[in-house]
Motif scaffolding. Structure first.
Motif, PDB file in Angstrom:
ATOM      1  N   PHE A  16      16.736   1.650  -9.350  1.00 17.69           N
ATOM      2  CA  PHE A  16      16.233   2.713 -10.220  1.00 17.69           C
ATOM      3  C   PHE A  16      15.831   3.926  -9.389  1.00 17.69           C
ATOM      4  CE2 PHE A  16      12.627   4.961 -12.062  1.00 17.69           C
ATOM      5  CZ  PHE A  16      13.092   5.272 -13.334  1.00 17.69           C
ATOM      6  N   ASP A  17      15.129   3.688  -8.293  1.00 19.63           N
ATOM      7  CA  ASP A  17      14.664   4.809  -7.460  1.00 19.63           C
ATOM      8  C   ASP A  17      15.811   5.502  -6.747  1.00 19.63           C
ATOM      9  OD1 ASP A  17      12.071   4.568  -8.226  1.00 19.63           O
ATOM     10  OD2 ASP A  17      11.286   3.903  -6.293  1.00 19.63           O
ATOM     11  N   PHE A  18      16.782   4.743  -6.235  1.00 19.66           N
ATOM     12  CA  PHE A  18      17.928   5.373  -5.564  1.00 19.66           C
ATOM     13  C   PHE A  18      18.731   6.232  -6.550  1.00 19.66           C
ATOM     14  CE2 PHE A  18      17.825   1.443  -2.674  1.00 19.66           C
ATOM     15  CZ  PHE A  18      17.018   2.085  -1.743  1.00 19.66           C
ATOM     16  N   GLN A  43      13.390  12.645  -2.079  1.00 15.52           N
ATOM     17  CA  GLN A  43      13.151  11.912  -0.842  1.00 15.52           C
ATOM     18  C   GLN A  43      12.104  10.822  -1.044  1.00 15.52           C
ATOM     19  OE1 GLN A  43      14.900  12.339   2.141  1.00 15.52           O
ATOM     20  NE2 GLN A  43      13.867  10.395   2.591  1.00 15.52           N
ATOM     21  N   LEU A  44      11.072  11.121  -1.846  1.00 15.76           N
ATOM     22  CA  LEU A  44      10.033  10.126  -2.113  1.00 15.76           C
ATOM     23  C   LEU A  44      10.587   8.959  -2.934  1.00 15.76           C
ATOM     24  CD1 LEU A  44       6.974  12.442  -2.886  1.00 15.76           C
ATOM     25  CD2 LEU A  44       7.400  11.113  -0.807  1.00 15.76           C
ATOM     26  N   GLY A  66      12.309   3.459  -2.864  1.00 18.51           N
ATOM     27  CA  GLY A  66      13.404   2.526  -3.088  1.00 18.51           C
ATOM     28  C   GLY A  66      13.652   1.636  -1.881  1.00 18.51           C
ATOM     29  N   VAL A  67      13.580   2.220  -0.688  1.00 18.05           N
ATOM     30  CA  VAL A  67      13.749   1.438   0.542  1.00 18.05           C
ATOM     31  C   VAL A  67      12.658   0.378   0.644  1.00 18.05           C
ATOM     32  CG1 VAL A  67      13.709   1.542   3.063  1.00 18.05           C
ATOM     33  CG2 VAL A  67      14.951   3.285   1.762  1.00 18.05           C
ATOM     34  N   ILE A  75       0.836  -1.201   0.000  1.00 16.57           N
ATOM     35  CA  ILE A  75       0.000   0.000   0.000  1.00 16.57           C
ATOM     36  C   ILE A  75       0.870   1.249   0.000  1.00 16.57           C
ATOM     37  CG2 ILE A  75      -1.651   1.335   1.363  1.00 16.57           C
ATOM     38  CD1 ILE A  75      -2.833  -1.357   2.298  1.00 16.57           C
ATOM     39  N   ALA A  76       1.927   1.228   0.799  1.00 16.14           N
ATOM     40  CA  ALA A  76       2.819   2.384   0.880  1.00 16.14           C
ATOM     41  C   ALA A  76       3.499   2.648  -0.461  1.00 16.14           C
ATOM     42  CB  ALA A  76       3.864   2.161   1.968  1.00 16.14           C
ATOM     43  N   ILE A  77       3.907   1.579  -1.150  1.00 12.82           N
ATOM     44  CA  ILE A  77       4.521   1.737  -2.476  1.00 12.82           C
ATOM     45  C   ILE A  77       3.539   2.374  -3.449  1.00 12.82           C
ATOM     46  CG2 ILE A  77       5.345   0.455  -4.498  1.00 12.82           C
ATOM     47  CD1 ILE A  77       6.656  -1.518  -2.510  1.00 12.82           C
ATOM     48  N   ALA A  78       2.292   1.913  -3.407  1.00 15.10           N
ATOM     49  CA  ALA A  78       1.273   2.460  -4.308  1.00 15.10           C
ATOM     50  C   ALA A  78       1.026   3.940  -4.027  1.00 15.10           C
ATOM     51  CB  ALA A  78      -0.022   1.669  -4.156  1.00 15.10           C
TER      52      ALA A  78
END
Length: 303
Positions: free
Chosen positions: A95-97, A75-76, A81-82, A54-57
């Motif tokens: 990719f996100d980092f 930051q998002l 990524g975490v 849910i948090a990823i979405a």
């Protein structure tokens, strides 16, 4: 169900390997295959927490639609990524980092995470570069020392690795995990001196911490059978048991490597992977251990 079946098959493979070794009393502290296998502990692999999904979405929706600054978006990306990393989606995490650093080049923890990922991919030069960047920005970032030490260890530079592990160990000398990684590295340089230092440093580790059992195993004060038999002591939940087994089977894999039991080592690493504790150092590097063992085997079979 598939994960449980896979774990069962790994146990059968481990049984077969240990049976071919017979008694290991000359090197393994009096263990026999039956002593270990009669007490082998299996827990249900961890499943992905729905809250993480849910948090990823939600983060994805904000990243794609919100009118925010580059620093906020960075930051998002890092936060997502975490989360990706915590559920085993390593490529998406990388990719996100990377995207976070493009937007905010001084995001220290993103460098640290990328260094970890490059280590897992055996891209050691890039890993060193990322950890160096993190430490340039934050010289007291102790986990960058741990992770750079691990990269140097797997990059076959144990003397340099030991310097980072000593710096990391100095920050908390009663932490058994800091001590174990320092020992593993020092063992590559001088096994006898490493064991002597382990014994001396272990005096600061509380006997009530379960990981002290790993130290006792490495010092030869308990056998593999005794170590496995004690794995469930003071465990209060399946999650706690699964996390403990992830650590225990990784360190059993490293222990069997020192004895020359490559088959047993590989199967213990597979059992560590089967716990699905993606965030643990031991889970991350169990896969790398297996990759390196496959490379070594392939090199040894080449004409």
């Amino acid at each position: 169900m598939h994960s449980l079946l896979k774990t069962t098959l790994l146990i059968l493979l481990l049984t077969s390997t240990l049976l071919t070794q017979g008694c290991a009393s000359s090197q393994g502290g009096g263990d026999t295959s039956s002593a270990i296998m009669n007490n082998l502990v299996i827990a249900e692999p961890l499943t992905v927490n729905f809250k993480s999904e849910i948090a990823i979405a939600r983060l994805s929706e904000v990243i794609n639609n919100a009118q925010i600054s580059d620093e906020q978006r960075a930051q998002l990306f890092y936060d997502r990524g975490v989360l990706y990393d915590s559920v085993g989606l390593r490529s998406l995490a990388r990719f996100d980092f990377t995207h976070a650093l493009r937007l905010k080049p001084d995001l220290i923890d993103a460098y640290n995470f990328l260094g970890i990922h490059y280590t897992q991919l055996q891209e050691f030069s890039q890993a060193y570069e990322k950890f160096d960047s993190a430490l340039e920005l934050a010289p007291e970032h102790e986990y960058a020392y741990l992770n750079r030490g691990i990269a140097l260890y797997y990059g076959e530079r144990p003397e340099l690795a030991s310097l980072d592990f000593k710096a990391f160990h100095q920050k908390q000398q009663d932490d058994p995990y800091r001590l174990l990684w320092l020992y593993l590295t020092e063992y590559e340089v001088d096994p006898l001196a490493a064991k002597y230092s382990l014994k001396q440093r272990a005096e600061l580790v509380d006997d009530r911490i379960w990981a002290k059992q790993v130290i006792y195993l490495y010092l030869g004060e308990i056998s593999q059978g005794q170590f496995v038999k004690n794995l469930t002591k003071n465990v209060r939940s399946n999650k706690e048991l699964t996390e403990r087994l992830c650590e225990a089977y990784f360190y059993l894999g490293k222990y069997n490597q020192t004895l020359g039991y490559q088959g047993s080592a590989a199967n213990f690493f597979k059992l560590a992977l089967g716990t699905n504790v993606y965030e643990f150092v031991e889970h991350r590097y169990a896969k790398l251990e297996l990759d390196l063992m496959r490379i070594q085997k392939a090199n040894n079979t080449q004409p």
